[in-house]
Write an enzyme that holds these catalytic residues in place. Sequence first.
Site, PDB file in Angstrom:
ATOM      1  N   GLY A  16       0.817  -1.220   0.000  1.00 49.09           N
ATOM      2  CA  GLY A  16       0.000   0.000   0.000  1.00 49.09           C
ATOM      3  C   GLY A  16       0.843   1.259   0.000  1.00 49.09           C
ATOM      4  O   GLY A  16       0.587   2.191   0.771  1.00 49.09           O
ATOM      5  N   ARG A  19       0.134   5.956  -1.497  1.00 50.13           N
ATOM      6  CA  ARG A  19      -0.282   7.226  -0.891  1.00 50.13           C
ATOM      7  C   ARG A  19      -0.144   7.130   0.636  1.00 50.13           C
ATOM      8  O   ARG A  19       0.175   6.060   1.180  1.00 50.13           O
ATOM      9  CB  ARG A  19      -1.722   7.563  -1.271  1.00 50.13           C
ATOM     10  CG  ARG A  19      -2.749   6.692  -0.592  1.00 50.13           C
ATOM     11  CD  ARG A  19      -4.154   7.084  -0.987  1.00 50.13           C
ATOM     12  NE  ARG A  19      -5.125   6.573  -0.027  1.00 50.13           N
ATOM     13  CZ  ARG A  19      -6.428   6.506  -0.235  1.00 50.13           C
ATOM     14  NH1 ARG A  19      -6.917   6.897  -1.391  1.00 50.13           N
ATOM     15  NH2 ARG A  19      -7.244   6.060   0.698  1.00 50.13           N
ATOM     16  N   ASN A  94       1.651  -2.361   5.492  1.00 52.52           N
ATOM     17  CA  ASN A  94       0.984  -1.069   5.689  1.00 52.52           C
ATOM     18  C   ASN A  94      -0.421  -1.016   5.097  1.00 52.52           C
ATOM     19  O   ASN A  94      -1.269  -0.281   5.601  1.00 52.52           O
ATOM     20  CB  ASN A  94       1.867   0.021   5.060  1.00 52.52           C
ATOM     21  CG  ASN A  94       1.122   1.324   4.874  1.00 52.52           C
ATOM     22  OD1 ASN A  94       0.948   2.101   5.802  1.00 52.52           O
ATOM     23  ND2 ASN A  94       0.661   1.572   3.638  1.00 52.52           N
ATOM     24  N   SER A 146      -2.891   0.292  14.998  1.00 55.46           N
ATOM     25  CA  SER A 146      -3.623   1.558  15.156  1.00 55.46           C
ATOM     26  C   SER A 146      -3.906   1.791  16.631  1.00 55.46           C
ATOM     27  O   SER A 146      -3.985   0.834  17.412  1.00 55.46           O
ATOM     28  CB  SER A 146      -4.954   1.492  14.408  1.00 55.46           C
ATOM     29  OG  SER A 146      -5.798   2.554  14.807  1.00 55.46           O
ATOM     30  N   TYR A 159     -12.618  -2.645  12.369  1.00 60.68           N
ATOM     31  CA  TYR A 159     -11.248  -2.121  12.228  1.00 60.68           C
ATOM     32  C   TYR A 159     -10.432  -2.422  13.489  1.00 60.68           C
ATOM     33  O   TYR A 159      -9.295  -2.903  13.409  1.00 60.68           O
ATOM     34  CB  TYR A 159     -11.326  -0.621  11.968  1.00 60.68           C
ATOM     35  CG  TYR A 159      -9.994   0.044  11.734  1.00 60.68           C
ATOM     36  CD1 TYR A 159      -9.294  -0.131  10.540  1.00 60.68           C
ATOM     37  CD2 TYR A 159      -9.437   0.885  12.701  1.00 60.68           C
ATOM     38  CE1 TYR A 159      -8.076   0.500  10.320  1.00 60.68           C
ATOM     39  CE2 TYR A 159      -8.225   1.524  12.479  1.00 60.68           C
ATOM     40  CZ  TYR A 159      -7.547   1.332  11.293  1.00 60.68           C
ATOM     41  OH  TYR A 159      -6.339   1.961  11.080  1.00 60.68           O
ATOM     42  N   ALA A 160     -11.017  -2.139  14.667  1.00 60.59           N
ATOM     43  CA  ALA A 160     -10.299  -2.373  15.931  1.00 60.59           C
ATOM     44  C   ALA A 160      -9.939  -3.847  16.079  1.00 60.59           C
ATOM     45  O   ALA A 160      -8.823  -4.188  16.480  1.00 60.59           O
ATOM     46  CB  ALA A 160     -11.157  -1.913  17.104  1.00 60.59           C
TER      47      ALA A 160
END
Length: 252
Positions: A16, A19, A94, A146, A159-160
């Site tokens: 990834g 960007r 990433n 994260s 996501y978590a």
Amino acid sequence: MVIDSGLQGKVALVTGGGRGIGRAVVEMFARDGVDVLFFFLGNTEAAQQVVAAVTGAGGRCEAVQVDVTDADAVGTAVEQIIDSRGRIDVLVNNAGIVRDNLLGMLDDADIQAVFDTNIGGTFNATRAVARHMISKRSGRIVNLSSVAAGKGGRGQSNYAASKGAIEAFTRAMAVELASRKITVNCVAPGVIETEMSQQVRDLADEQIRARILLRRYGQAEDVAHAVWFLASRFADYITGEVLHVDGGFKME
Ligand code: NAD
């Protein structure tokens, strides 16, 4: 006096990298003399811009279109890199996505896509690369976690959970690979000014800033510095760790 990070001439693969944080990592490595390859998903123009920026500044960089959820494609691309470069010294997992929503509003596809990309992609790339690192008896793996892995966030259950899994995966891999002199660590960013966090920053700018001790969002470069550190010889004696790059992010 020049301080030697030990990275010059090494080969790194960043997933990834077209960007955001991935791009900043690619550029940071290239500035330090690393031969960098990165996977990008679909935006060929953006990927070409990264390659042009890096090579224009005298660095070495190549973009390869690979979806990290596709284990076969990841495996084939890694073999091609090994054929052309002979080794991969550093892997940065990433690539990641968010599909935020309250649990009751999340459909199966939102849950599956986040798991497939964030944790599935990390498995795919690590499995493909680690066996080459094992044969070389050296390597560095840095996974992007994260702040969400350790602190609850509304609408971020999928996501978590994926980022918590990445931290658990990191510790397990650190144990498995230590005897082969491979370190495995995480960087856990807070709120970083990239496209990924745009929506949440637009929705709750003041509330978020109020919870960040340094009262500002992070920049992709702030995270890239931490990734670089964990890949460098300065982190020779660190494995199985999570390095938080979040300006002191606090949840109520
Ligand atoms: P971003 O959305 O700007 O970039 C993510 C990159 O991953 C994009 O280039 C995208 O194309 C790529 N990608 C997505 N799915 C892919 C796939 N299947 N195959 C290959 N590439 C794929 O996000 P970012 O902010 O740069 O985030 C990078 C990493 O940092 C992610 O793992 C993210 O979860 C993590 N992170 C970001 C923040 C933040 O605030 N931005 C906070 C904590 C953690």
